[in-house]
Design a protein around this motif. Sequence first.
Motif, PDB file in Angstrom:
ATOM      1  N   HIS A 141       0.933  -1.100  -0.039  1.00  0.00           N
ATOM      2  CA  HIS A 141      -0.020  -0.039  -0.153  1.00  0.00           C
ATOM      3  C   HIS A 141       0.812   1.202   0.127  1.00  0.00           C
ATOM      4  CE1 HIS A 141      -4.060  -1.261   0.252  1.00  0.00           C
ATOM      5  NE2 HIS A 141      -3.728  -2.239   1.122  1.00  0.00           N
ATOM      6  N   ILE A 142       0.519   2.153  -0.851  1.00  0.00           N
ATOM      7  CA  ILE A 142       1.302   3.591  -1.025  1.00  0.00           C
ATOM      8  C   ILE A 142       0.232   4.430  -0.683  1.00  0.00           C
ATOM      9  CG2 ILE A 142       2.482   5.143  -2.533  1.00  0.00           C
ATOM     10  CD1 ILE A 142       3.502   2.634  -3.892  1.00  0.00           C
ATOM     11  N   GLU A 143       0.126   4.953   0.684  1.00  0.00           N
ATOM     12  CA  GLU A 143      -0.718   5.855   1.092  1.00  0.00           C
ATOM     13  C   GLU A 143      -0.315   7.269   0.657  1.00  0.00           C
ATOM     14  OE1 GLU A 143      -1.590   5.464   5.164  1.00  0.00           O
ATOM     15  OE2 GLU A 143      -1.713   3.252   5.210  1.00  0.00           O
TER      16      GLU A 143
ATOM     17  N   PHE B 145      -7.636   5.745  -0.525  1.00  0.00           N
ATOM     18  CA  PHE B 145      -6.265   5.701  -1.080  1.00  0.00           C
ATOM     19  C   PHE B 145      -6.022   6.537  -2.463  1.00  0.00           C
ATOM     20  CE2 PHE B 145      -6.631   1.612   1.394  1.00  0.00           C
ATOM     21  CZ  PHE B 145      -5.514   1.881   2.133  1.00  0.00           C
TER      22      PHE B 145
ATOM     23  N   ASP C  60      -3.773   8.306  -3.766  1.00  0.00           N
ATOM     24  CA  ASP C  60      -2.611   8.133  -4.414  1.00  0.00           C
ATOM     25  C   ASP C  60      -2.347   6.995  -5.209  1.00  0.00           C
ATOM     26  OD1 ASP C  60      -1.973  10.557  -3.704  1.00  0.00           O
ATOM     27  OD2 ASP C  60      -0.356   9.997  -2.269  1.00  0.00           O
ATOM     28  N   GLU C  61      -2.902   5.729  -4.605  1.00  0.00           N
ATOM     29  CA  GLU C  61      -3.022   4.582  -5.243  1.00  0.00           C
ATOM     30  C   GLU C  61      -4.026   4.732  -6.718  1.00  0.00           C
ATOM     31  OE1 GLU C  61      -3.863   1.268  -2.764  1.00  0.00           O
ATOM     32  OE2 GLU C  61      -1.789   1.765  -1.703  1.00  0.00           O
TER      33      GLU C  61
ATOM     34  N   LEU D  17       3.946  -3.894  -6.154  1.00  0.00           N
ATOM     35  CA  LEU D  17       3.017  -2.865  -5.913  1.00  0.00           C
ATOM     36  C   LEU D  17       1.705  -3.693  -5.413  1.00  0.00           C
ATOM     37  CD1 LEU D  17       2.841  -0.365  -8.872  1.00  0.00           C
ATOM     38  CD2 LEU D  17       3.139   0.167  -6.484  1.00  0.00           C
ATOM     39  N   ASN D  18       0.806  -2.792  -4.754  1.00  0.00           N
ATOM     40  CA  ASN D  18      -0.462  -3.412  -4.079  1.00  0.00           C
ATOM     41  C   ASN D  18      -1.279  -4.084  -5.318  1.00  0.00           C
ATOM     42  OD1 ASN D  18      -2.951  -3.770  -3.346  1.00  0.00           O
ATOM     43  ND2 ASN D  18      -3.588  -1.351  -2.872  1.00  0.00           N
TER      44      ASN D  18
ATOM     45  N   ILE E 165      -3.679  -2.146  -7.509  1.00  0.00           N
ATOM     46  CA  ILE E 165      -3.256  -1.170  -8.631  1.00  0.00           C
ATOM     47  C   ILE E 165      -2.918  -2.322  -9.740  1.00  0.00           C
ATOM     48  CG2 ILE E 165      -1.299   0.181  -9.347  1.00  0.00           C
ATOM     49  CD1 ILE E 165      -1.038   1.166  -6.230  1.00  0.00           C
TER      50      ILE E 165
END
Length: 755
Positions: A382-384, A440, A442-443, A483-484, A487
């Motif tokens: 996860h890229i919050e 999220f 940014d995701e 990556l998540n 995505i």
Amino acid sequence: MSEVIVFTSGKGGVGKSNLCLNTALQLTALQYRSCLFDGDLGLANVNILLGIDQEYTLDDVLFNDKSIDEILVQTGYGFDIIPGSSGVEQIANLTSEQLHSLISALTSVDDYDYFLIDTASGISRSVISFCMAARQTVIVITREATSLTDAYALLKILSVKNYQGSVRVLINDCDSIPQAKSTYLRYKKVVDKHLDIAISPAGIVLHDDHFERAVVQQKPLLELYPESIGAQCIKAFVSNLVGATEPGSESEGLSEFWQRYLEEIAENAPDTKPDEATTKAEEDGAGGNVAGSSPRPIAPPPLHYDPSETSRPGEIAAAMFSAGGFADIGVSAPALLAPMLRRLNQGELSAAELRQLIIVDPGLTLQALRLSNLDEISPQGHIESLAVLTDRLNEEDLQPMLLQAALRSGADDDGLQRWVDSYRCAVLAREISQTVALGFPDEAYLGGLLLDVGRSADDQNDTAEKAENHAARGAELLQTLGLNPMICDAVRFHHHPPSQVGTAFSLVRIVYAAHMLVHGPDGADWSADDFGLIERLIDLNAEQINELVDKAKAMTAHTASWLDLDLDDESDPESRVVKNDSLHGYLLDNLLTRTIMSPLSRPTSLEGWVRNFHRSCTLLAGIRRIICLVADDQGEYLTAVGFDGCFCAEHLDNIVIPADNSTSLVSKVYTNGTPLIGNLQEESSLNLGDLQLGRLLGGQTMICLPLKVDGKSTALMVYAPEQGQAAPLDRQMSTLLTLGTRAAEDLAMLRANIS
């Protein structure tokens, strides 16, 4: 783990062994452990260049029970040599027991940072085997037609054999930078037209008589003449080489290299030789007019991803990038990269601003994801916040990222439009996510930005099958980057039928809707049903959707305006091609300029800084009449600085200019950070101090250029163009501004160290 680099050439006498030898010496000066393997059969060129008598060679390891340590030559310069002799040719006839013994012997010296191999010239089986086994090959060429045609023949064999490593071209013994550039472009043009293999510039080594003097004395050039032009070129080449091949986790052991080499050399099949008629016609192109037909293209190996082979996603991605598994995707448009590099070269971009620009481009974002260890940021992928991603990029990684992108950029007329579509899709996906409170945003942005990263050069005209292929390929790439999975799924399913996407999770639906709003429905015109479908996918009404679409368009236009991109270019296709070729040419100019800039070793005194800057200006632009002025810590005065023997050295102590003098051309340049040109014939319009500077410089024109860091001037240079100069003034100024930015960075570091 050793970084293996092969130095080779198609023709003898191009200076390959001398350059390889001095490369090893410079690596030692940079505190790297290096070993040079002399693979030039029985000629022992390296030993002759150093005046060393070798007692044993590889033959003695094979047939006389000597160990590698016993034949190893310690040069006294800090690096070692392994004499290859004719033993490399006899490997093909060894028994399995002898091969096993040889591998054990050769891998016993795997404690070097760099292992350089100086091959013979030509296209013998030994030369090709060394190249095929290495991940990095440096081909040395000169401006002579025979050098270019023979180097082309070598490269063609590597192409036919589907070489998977990187090929960099070192241009040697040219009289000037323009001549070196012309030589490289002539070679690259033929390679790009006829071969399925990519090349990039490694550096330029200008003609220098000191090379011959060093050979006569049997000493390395860098040892005898460290301040010569040739030595400076080699230092710059090695600095760029180290920047691109820093030994580390991605390096491999010598055992893997030698195993591949032995497999190549021991093949029973004869040397792979291109069809003589085709080769002759194509070689004519390298030496003059391009002719001949293109060889049958080599299909790339199938993409393979096996997560069981390693436990860390970052390691998987590194391995696949290194192997060239994704070599033809994620390419940035020259129209986008050129203004970024211009601002960077002129000191107008701070590191923070550059980080923000990295994540507006899919290709650069891929490199950022590769360099950032997502496994450490978030084990779940996860890229919050994109700030977390960009903040992890080291400042020294940012400029190489742009340069690598420039190397991979193509002269593609549609590249800018694809960037517009990707960026608008990313912004729109983020806006939708924030509106529906997904959590999220940014995701969602990353999903929209990276939708088409799997698109290759063959996928320009999407059929349904190609669309699904590039979607799956892009998802696989993002999966290797850790990556998540949501995505990855958004990328994987963005060409699926709407009826299927309606059952997916929210992130997939949001990115899918953004893609439809930017591109329209696949293969059809818009209809009320299509818009109704989008409303149902993201649970927003038409008014809300139109507002978000307008917002995404406005943000895209704002970013494009800041980068000086013309999104409304209505010129004809032929004009756009010419413009794009010009942008691509600028990127190449920038790369060639940086390959011969002063090395990364920083000066330790102000005098050393000025000396480096003067030397680089002379080397890169042929400028000799230069006066440098440096601001004091308070930014109140500009004081001329120099060194013994520099231009106007006897007058520099008298040159001090107030920084706030509104009538001074020099002060205006320092304050505004904008280059200015003064006409010395218009005396009435010039400040007397400016006029005096101009008289010292001579000539009819005085040019003032700022030296900036993070958009702020710290010094400036004043110079007079040389009479009869070949380069256009604007191109010369662009080169000097690039050099000035590097010099300003060095000056800032010097001041920080002194304080």
